[in-house]
Design an enzyme around this catalytic site. Structure first.
Site, PDB file in Angstrom:
ATOM      1  N   CYS A  69      -0.903 137.809  50.234  1.00  0.00           N
ATOM      2  CA  CYS A  69      -0.060 137.416  51.210  1.00  0.00           C
ATOM      3  C   CYS A  69       1.596 137.882  51.149  1.00  0.00           C
ATOM      4  CB  CYS A  69      -0.226 135.893  51.406  1.00  0.00           C
ATOM      5  SG  CYS A  69       1.139 135.132  52.484  1.00  0.00           S
ATOM      6  N   CYS A  72       4.108 135.254  51.625  1.00  0.00           N
ATOM      7  CA  CYS A  72       4.314 134.100  50.594  1.00  0.00           C
ATOM      8  C   CYS A  72       5.039 134.692  49.285  1.00  0.00           C
ATOM      9  CB  CYS A  72       2.834 134.011  50.058  1.00  0.00           C
ATOM     10  SG  CYS A  72       1.668 133.392  51.264  1.00  0.00           S
TER      11      CYS A  72
END
Ligand code: ZN
Length: 144
Positions: A69, A72
């Site tokens: 991700c 993230c």
């Protein structure tokens, strides 16, 4: 604030009773010696995650993330910055949802990054999407 605060060691999972007046002076785990407010955001396994979110007497903000991700990973330094700014009022930690996929269905996580704030043994609020440090800090302070 009570005289002692129950905090789970985010390194070894040991429950510690920390005198409230020592929260500011770098308290350490009685079992493993790890700092209760580490400079680096602790990565939790599910056992420590479950214990800390249920028993900690300070608010705990968990970042649910994954290696794949991008947002993230972009947010990670912002999260760490907010953690330092807010200690010792709350603690921050993270859980890798790729490593522990069952957590996503258990907590009904539909997208990451997702921040969940816990206090007094229950979920208080969620914040989704990558956020700058100031937003993360504001989100936690709103619930202190
Ligand atoms: Zn420990």
């Amino acid at each position: 604030m009570p005289e002692t605060v129950v905090l789970t060691c985010l390194a070894c999972g040991q429950g510690n009773r920390v005198p409230a007046e020592k929260l500011n002076s770098g308290p350490k785990c009685a079992k493993c010696g790890a700092p209760m407010f580490a400079a680096n955001v602790a990565e939790l396994d599910l056992k420590v995650h479950d214990k800390a979110r249920r028993t900690d007497q300070l608010p705990l903000l968990i970042d649910y993330w994954a290696e794949w991700c991008g947002p993230c990973k972009m947010m990670a330094p912002e999260f760490a910055k907010a953690a330092q700014a807010i200690k010792p009022r709350a603690r921050f930690a993270k859980v890798n949802t790729e490593q522990y996929p069952e957590i996503s269905s258990r907590l009904n996580i539909r997208g990451i990054p997702l921040l969940i704030l816990y206090a007094n043994g229950r979920e208080v609020a969620r914040l989704s999407g990558a956020r700058p440090a100031a937003d993360i800090e504001g989100f936690v302070r709103q619930h202190l």
